[in-house]
Design an enzyme around this catalytic site. Structure first.
Site, PDB file in Angstrom:
ATOM      1  N   HIS A 205     -39.632  20.132  27.465  1.00  0.00           N
ATOM      2  CA  HIS A 205     -39.840  20.661  26.102  1.00  0.00           C
ATOM      3  C   HIS A 205     -41.322  20.863  25.780  1.00  0.00           C
ATOM      4  O   HIS A 205     -41.662  21.568  24.835  1.00  0.00           O
ATOM      5  CB  HIS A 205     -39.220  19.708  25.074  1.00  0.00           C
ATOM      6  N   ASP A 417     -48.659  23.608  22.281  1.00  0.00           N
ATOM      7  CA  ASP A 417     -47.318  23.221  21.842  1.00  0.00           C
ATOM      8  C   ASP A 417     -46.320  23.814  22.827  1.00  0.00           C
ATOM      9  O   ASP A 417     -46.493  24.960  23.254  1.00  0.00           O
ATOM     10  CB  ASP A 417     -47.060  23.848  20.450  1.00  0.00           C
TER      11      ASP A 417
HETATM   12  C1  GDG Z   1     -41.074  19.083  20.851  1.00  0.00           C
HETATM   13  C2  GDG Z   1     -42.235  19.944  21.363  1.00  0.00           C
HETATM   14  C3  GDG Z   1     -40.822  21.968  20.986  1.00  0.00           C
HETATM   15  C4  GDG Z   1     -40.480  18.670  10.529  1.00  0.00           C
HETATM   16  N1  GDG Z   1     -40.739  18.201   9.305  1.00  0.00           N
HETATM   17  C5  GDG Z   1     -39.559  17.920   8.722  1.00  0.00           C
HETATM   18  C6  GDG Z   1     -38.545  18.229   9.629  1.00  0.00           C
HETATM   19  N2  GDG Z   1     -39.142  18.684  10.736  1.00  0.00           N
HETATM   20  C7  GDG Z   1     -38.448  19.175  11.950  1.00  0.00           C
HETATM   21  C8  GDG Z   1     -38.630  20.670  12.042  1.00  0.00           C
HETATM   22  C9  GDG Z   1     -38.488  20.925  13.537  1.00  0.00           C
HETATM   23  C10 GDG Z   1     -38.946  19.601  14.162  1.00  0.00           C
HETATM   24  O1  GDG Z   1     -39.026  18.638  13.119  1.00  0.00           O
HETATM   25  C11 GDG Z   1     -40.334  19.732  14.781  1.00  0.00           C
HETATM   26  O2  GDG Z   1     -40.222  20.525  15.930  1.00  0.00           O
HETATM   27  P1  GDG Z   1     -41.488  21.124  16.696  1.00  0.00           P
HETATM   28  O3  GDG Z   1     -41.006  22.087  17.690  1.00  0.00           O
HETATM   29  O4  GDG Z   1     -42.402  21.759  15.688  1.00  0.00           O
HETATM   30  O5  GDG Z   1     -42.277  19.908  17.327  1.00  0.00           O
HETATM   31  P2  GDG Z   1     -42.005  18.542  18.203  1.00  0.00           P
HETATM   32  O6  GDG Z   1     -41.354  17.499  17.367  1.00  0.00           O
HETATM   33  O7  GDG Z   1     -43.356  18.186  18.723  1.00  0.00           O
HETATM   34  O8  GDG Z   1     -41.005  18.951  19.405  1.00  0.00           O
HETATM   35  C12 GDG Z   1     -42.176  21.317  20.714  1.00  0.00           C
HETATM   36  C13 GDG Z   1     -39.680  21.031  20.631  1.00  0.00           C
HETATM   37  O9  GDG Z   1     -39.838  19.762  21.260  1.00  0.00           O
HETATM   38  C14 GDG Z   1     -38.318  21.605  21.028  1.00  0.00           C
HETATM   39  O10 GDG Z   1     -38.269  21.939  22.381  1.00  0.00           O
HETATM   40  O11 GDG Z   1     -40.729  23.128  20.186  1.00  0.00           O
HETATM   41  O12 GDG Z   1     -43.216  22.138  21.217  1.00  0.00           O
HETATM   42  O13 GDG Z   1     -43.490  19.318  21.111  1.00  0.00           O
HETATM   43  O14 GDG Z   1     -37.143  21.156  13.881  1.00  0.00           O
HETATM   44  O15 GDG Z   1     -37.644  21.267  11.223  1.00  0.00           O
HETATM   45  N3  GDG Z   1     -37.241  18.088   9.362  1.00  0.00           N
HETATM   46  C15 GDG Z   1     -36.926  17.601   8.114  1.00  0.00           C
HETATM   47  N4  GDG Z   1     -37.865  17.258   7.199  1.00  0.00           N
HETATM   48  C16 GDG Z   1     -39.194  17.399   7.449  1.00  0.00           C
HETATM   49  O16 GDG Z   1     -40.045  17.072   6.606  1.00  0.00           O
HETATM   50  N5  GDG Z   1     -35.619  17.473   7.799  1.00  0.00           N
END
Ligand code: GDG
Length: 530
Positions: A205, A417
């Site tokens: 990921h 990322d």
């Molecule tokens: C890893 C990789 C890759 C965020 N704030 C709230 C909330 N979120 C949720 C978002 C999103 C998730 O958290 C964050 O996903 P990201 O992709 O931005 O980042 P990572 O956690 O670092 O994830 C990344 C991912 O895996 C998938 O393969 O994209 O690059 O680092 O879904 O919606 N959800 C809620 N409240 C919040 O305040 N409910």
């Protein structure tokens, strides 16, 4: 004042969508492999189980976990049946009353939940140590944040072997075993020592680093070879696939690499390993429908009336040094300094979700962010206008979706990322189609969204400030076609497409007309656009 390296791609919009798989209408029924119950049973292995166990006064409760991976794989497992193996996220003893709660959760969901229990020492060495203090920073090119403690390596190996033993115990010969992410790279190697016939896939990921960075890892050879115990290795982007293959070429020249576009094949001795880019998607339809719902529409109106008329620049991130939060705040400050016409016309609404709060480095990052917020608000606030609205908490799903819908500018500035789902979710919720996405060139999402987003270098403070200004003054027609472009791709290449494409590559054949986006390579020329 100068307009610097940030550049709005001027080429004409060109869809980079897929054909074939994504052509049909309704997600859960349009996929061939993902939902075929007669196909191989699916066994998903991830560091965390897709649930949250909580001890309350009346006993244990079980809540569904959140995040892209859970949302993607849970419906697939519910439909086909299967097994999910992972750590429950807290120290637990065998024989506790939590076990019955987990079993009931299994019956409810239609697939089995199998916990791997970890001791406090294992969590420290494997999870906080090798995974989060070595692989996480190194794979994000942040060498200076690595702590190469030898004991972390041994803890990582022990825990990966523990996971492999659990997989062996709970799997059958004809299962497809799908291991997720950087914490568990060695699972297949341990499994192969005990049974060489299992079909095992892996998905990373986070980014895969270039050769010069991987070489710094004291265990680079072991880690690289461990990947080759899988039958299919999936990366987020062509960039990560290229990095992996060039590391192989340099360090294991005996491995032969054949390009069978879009999937490569690596031949090493008797083994053939498939390698490819599988950009993870979101449940686009669910986000879009929720964004249009009456409840979210009401929340959007409430939020609008509380915040006043200024345009919202929205940032949503887990507290992490890879997300470029100080850089984002510096860029916003720079935009207010150099483009005075933005003052009182925009505000930055920044949500930071608490993460790894016990780690001193994260506490220092939080303090740094809060100092910058204070400085910017101290310098620019006027009666009735506060430039940065900072929220250190997790929002409920509907509030998050309302915020995404209301955003006039989505601001994603990751230093690096794997993908960045926030960028995709924000676009899915832009049902009015008037927002602009300002996106880091180093987020995996840049490959799919390059035709619609304003791509920026997160190290270029003036460039990001200028992109904010460009987004602010952009005419409605341009905003609409850019957002339409991105939404079209995200609708097609959603989370169900991702699961299906991966399983087809692992267990069947990827159709000839299947296409993934080309790698995003920033252009060399510097364009003055303001
Ligand atoms: C890893 C990789 C890759 C965020 N704030 C709230 C909330 N979120 C949720 C978002 C999103 C998730 O958290 C964050 O996903 P990201 O992709 O931005 O980042 P990572 O956690 O670092 O994830 C990344 C991912 O895996 C998938 O393969 O994209 O690059 O680092 O879904 O919606 N959800 C809620 N409240 C919040 O305040 N409910």
């Amino acid at each position: 004042m100068r307009g610097s390296a940030a550049r709005i791609p001027l080429r004409s919009p060109k869809p980079v969508g897929s054909a074939g798989l994504a052509a049909l209408a309704r997600p859960l029924h349009r996929y061939s492999y993902a939902l075929r119950p007669s196909a191989h049973r699916l066994l998903v292995v991830s560091n965390r189980l897709p649930i949250v166990l909580e001890k309350k006064t009346g006993g244990w409760t079980l809540k569904p976990g959140s995040g892209g991976l859970v949302n993607a794989l849970a419906p697939v497992l519910s439909h086909r049946g299967g097994v999910w193996i992972g750590w429950p996220g807290m120290p637990l003893e065998r024989g506790g009353s939590w076990e019955a709660v987990l079993d009931a959760g299994y019956r409810e969901r239609g697939y089995e939940l199998v916990p791997v229990l970890l001791s406090a020492a294992e969590v420290k060495g494997f999870y906080e140590g090798f995974a989060n203090a070595i692989l996480w920073p190194l794979f994000h090119d942040l060498l200076g944040r690595c702590n190469f403690q030898p004991s972390f390596w041994y803890a990582y190996l022990d825990v990966n072997e523990k996971f492999a033993d659990c997989v062996l115990h709970h799997s059958r010969e004809d299962d497809f075993i799908w291991v997720q992410d950087y914490q568990l790279i060695h699972v297949a190697e341990f499994l192969r020592r005990k049974s060489d016939t299992r079909r095992i896939g892996f998905f990373l990921h986070i980014p895969f680093p270039p050769l010069d960075i991987l070489l710094k890892l004291p265990w680079r050879g072991q880690i690289l070879k461990a990947f080759l115990a899988y039958d299919l290795i999936g990366f987020q982007t062509p960039r990560d696939t290229r990095n992996f293959l060039s590391c192989l070429q340099a360090l294991l020249p005996e491995a032969e690499i054949a390009d069978g576009h879009p999937i490569f094949e690596v031949h090493l001795g008797a083994r053939t390993v498939k390698v490819g880019a599988f950009p993870i998607g979101i449940d686009f339809q669910a986000y879009e429908e929720t964004a249009r719902s009456a409840e979210v529409t009401r929340r959007v109106a409430e939020l609008r009336s509380r915040l006043g008329p200024a345009d919202l620049i929205v940032g949503v991130d887990r507290l992490d040094y890879t997300k470029g939060l100080p850089e984002r705040l510096e860029a916003f400050r720079n935009a207010l300094q150099r483009h005075a016409e933005l003052r009182e016309q925009v505000l930055l609404f920044q949500v930071v979700v608490p993460s790894r709060e016990g780690v001193p480095e994260y506490q220092a990052l939080k303090a740094h962010i809060e100092r910058l917020v204070g400085e910017i608000n101290g310098e620019f606030s006027t009666a009735g206008w506060v430039p940065v609205h900072y929220h250190y908490k997790s929002l409920g799903r509907r509030d998050l979706i309302a915020l995404y819908r209301l955003a006039r500018i989505g601001f994603v500035t990751s230093i690096k990322d794997g993908m960045n789902l926030v960028a995709k979710e924000l676009c899915a919720c832009q049902v009015e189609g008037r927002g602009v996405l300002v996106l880091s060139e180093f987020a995996g999402a840049a490959a799919q969204l390059q035709s619609g987003a304003l791509l920026v270098n997160p190290h270029d403070i003036e460039g990001m400030a200028d992109a904010l200004k460009a987004a602010f003054v952009m005419g409605e027609e341009e905003r609409r076609w850019r957002m339409d472009e991105m939404r079209k791709i995200l609708r097609e290449q959603d989370i169900f497409w991702w699961v299906d494409y991966y399983l087809q590559a692992a267990l069947g054949t990827v159709p000839d007309d299947f296409r993934i986006p080309a790698e995003y390579v920033p252009p060399l020329e510097i364009e003055e656009y303001l």
